[in-house]
Scaffold this active site. Structure first.
Site, short mmCIF file in Angstrom:
data_model
loop_
_atom_site.label_atom_id
_atom_site.label_comp_id
_atom_site.label_asym_id
_atom_site.label_seq_id
_atom_site.Cartn_x
_atom_site.Cartn_y
_atom_site.Cartn_z
N ALA A 154 0.80 -1.22 0.00
CA ALA A 154 0.00 0.00 0.00
C ALA A 154 0.84 1.27 0.00
O ALA A 154 0.30 2.37 0.15
CB ALA A 154 -0.93 -0.01 1.21
N HIS A 232 5.86 -7.54 9.44
CA HIS A 232 4.68 -8.35 9.12
C HIS A 232 5.02 -9.57 8.23
O HIS A 232 4.80 -9.56 7.02
CB HIS A 232 3.53 -7.53 8.54
N ALA A 236 3.99 -8.84 1.95
CA ALA A 236 4.92 -7.96 1.22
C ALA A 236 6.34 -8.51 1.19
O ALA A 236 7.31 -7.78 1.39
CB ALA A 236 4.90 -6.55 1.80
N ILE A 271 -7.27 -11.54 8.57
CA ILE A 271 -7.29 -11.10 7.17
C ILE A 271 -5.91 -11.27 6.54
O ILE A 271 -5.76 -11.89 5.49
CB ILE A 271 -7.71 -9.62 7.04
N ASP A 294 -0.73 -3.17 12.83
CA ASP A 294 -0.62 -2.47 11.55
C ASP A 294 -1.88 -1.64 11.33
O ASP A 294 -2.34 -1.45 10.19
CB ASP A 294 -0.41 -3.46 10.40
#
Length: 393
Positions: A154, A232, A236, A271, A294
């Site tokens: 993002a 995370h 990514a 998610i 996050d």
């Protein structure tokens, strides 16, 4: 028996009818506190001849260490990556509101932004202890802009940067100041990243690997130069492959320097990470796991449009996307929600802690929060002001 004031004039608080964590088990014991520090009741009774000045009935609630969130982009309408005139009041509001979700200290996180944003925002972030006014601030987490274009997620592509000839000087020019910075996320496959990692580590800043297409060898090289965290996990970065597991392979790598441990953040919101992936990571390297939210500005607000730095995001239930796409853009889950989901996914609580006669599922907090408190304080290097509020029903 009157309190012995020869040791301290501060009042002694006795929490009664509570459950506390001892040896990874919930036990029914009273807790004694003075000036924010837990007392040894034997020394209090037999050496000080002391007793409680104040007694608080916890009504069978749990007293637990607070959570630490090392990756939170904002919440309750506040975006840490936006340079606003009322930034300080915004961070104060988030600090106060996350207390009700068990968070007692955090790292306000800035996503990839133009240099002007860093120059305006970072001077307004002050490291401070927590208290009744709100959660403590351990320092800023700068996630980008030195990350991979291929794994930008993002993050706005037009703001991404690389290390040029100046390397560390390029980073300083981008951020303006590192005085309040505690974590920097970067992609280790970038040229000159090794020298940047070394310079940041010398300054006591935790280097985290993320938003990256690094292979395992590049990730191991980054760790050997001082990196100690993964941003995370699974998100990514290159997916796990049996011939080259990429950054994920650090969890079981045999090339981690002696005496060093790699920690990894995970977004356990239901998610970002499948429950099976949570279990794989936790079973592979349980002592390295650190839950993060996050969270973005939309946390605590109704679905709709919000911001994440330079981007507009849409919230649909628990899903957050860059507007007009299906690119995940942070989370709206609170830390207590993440902890509950993690427990449900991993079963990492003994069976006798799985049910509470009042149907209150927060009984899982103590074991988890102690785990996070030790890991996060260790790595970030910030002090944690001890406080012992009884958990609410």
């Amino acid at each position: 028996m009157p309190s012995n004031k020869s040791v301290s004039d501060a009042p002694i608080v006795q929490f009664t009818n509570c459950r506390i964590l001892r040896s990874h088990r919930l036990q029914r014991e009273d807790l004694w506190v003075r000036e924010g520090k837990i007392l040894n009741p034997e020394k209090l009774f037999f050496e000080e001849k002391g007793s409680a000045d104040i007694q608080l009935d916890c009504k069978d609630s749990i007293i637990a260490p607070g959570f630490i969130d090392v990756q939170i982009n904002g919440g309750f309408g506040v975006d840490f990556s936006l340079a606003t005139d009322d930034f300080k009041s915004g961070i104060d509001m988030v600090s106060q509101k996350i207390l009700s979700h068990g968070v007692t200290s955090f790292c306000p996180t800035l996503v990839t932004s133009p240099p002007a944003v860093y120059h305006q925002v970072l001077p307004q972030i002050s490291i401070r202890n927590g208290g009744a006014h709100g959660a403590g601030i351990l320092g800023a987490h700068l996630e980008g802009p030195f990350i991979s274009k291929e794994k930008k997620g993002a993050h706005p592509e037009h703001c991404l940067r690389t290390f040029e000839a100046g390397a560390f000087q390029d980073l300083l020019a981008t951020y303006g100041s590192l005085d309040c910075v505690r974590i920097v996320t970067l992609a280790p496959e970038m040229k000159r990243s090794s020298e940047v990692i070394q310079e940041l580590t010398k300054r006591g800043i935790c280097v985290s690997l993320g938003h990256s297409v690094a292979n395992l060898s590049q990730a191991e090289d980054a760790v050997q130069h001082g990196a100690t965290f993964i941003t995370h996990l699974f998100n990514a970065m290159l997916p796990f492959h049996h011939r080259d597991p990429g950054i994920v392979g650090l969890l079981t790598s045999d090339k981690i320097p002696a005496g060093r441990r790699v920690f990894y953040g995970m977004i356990s919101d239901g998610i970002h990470t499948n429950p099976a992936a949570l279990r794989i990571a936790h079973r592979a390297h349980p002592k390295g796991l650190v839950l993060v939210t996050d969270a973005i500005a939309g946390m605590g607000l109704a679905p709709g449009r919000h911001t994440l730095g330079q981007q507009v995001v849409e919230i649909d239930g628990l899903n957050t996307y860059i507007a007009g796409t299906k690119t995940l853009s942070g989370s709206v889950a609170t830390m207590d929600t993440c902890v509950r989901h993690f427990q449900e996914a991993t079963g990492n609580v003994p069976s006798h802690l799985r049910h509470d006669e009042k149907g209150w599922d927060q009984q899982h907090w103590p074991r988890m929060s102690t785990f996070f408190w030790v890991l996060s304080r260790d790595r970030i290097g910030g002090s944690v002001s001890a406080s012992c509020p009884a958990a609410g029903d």
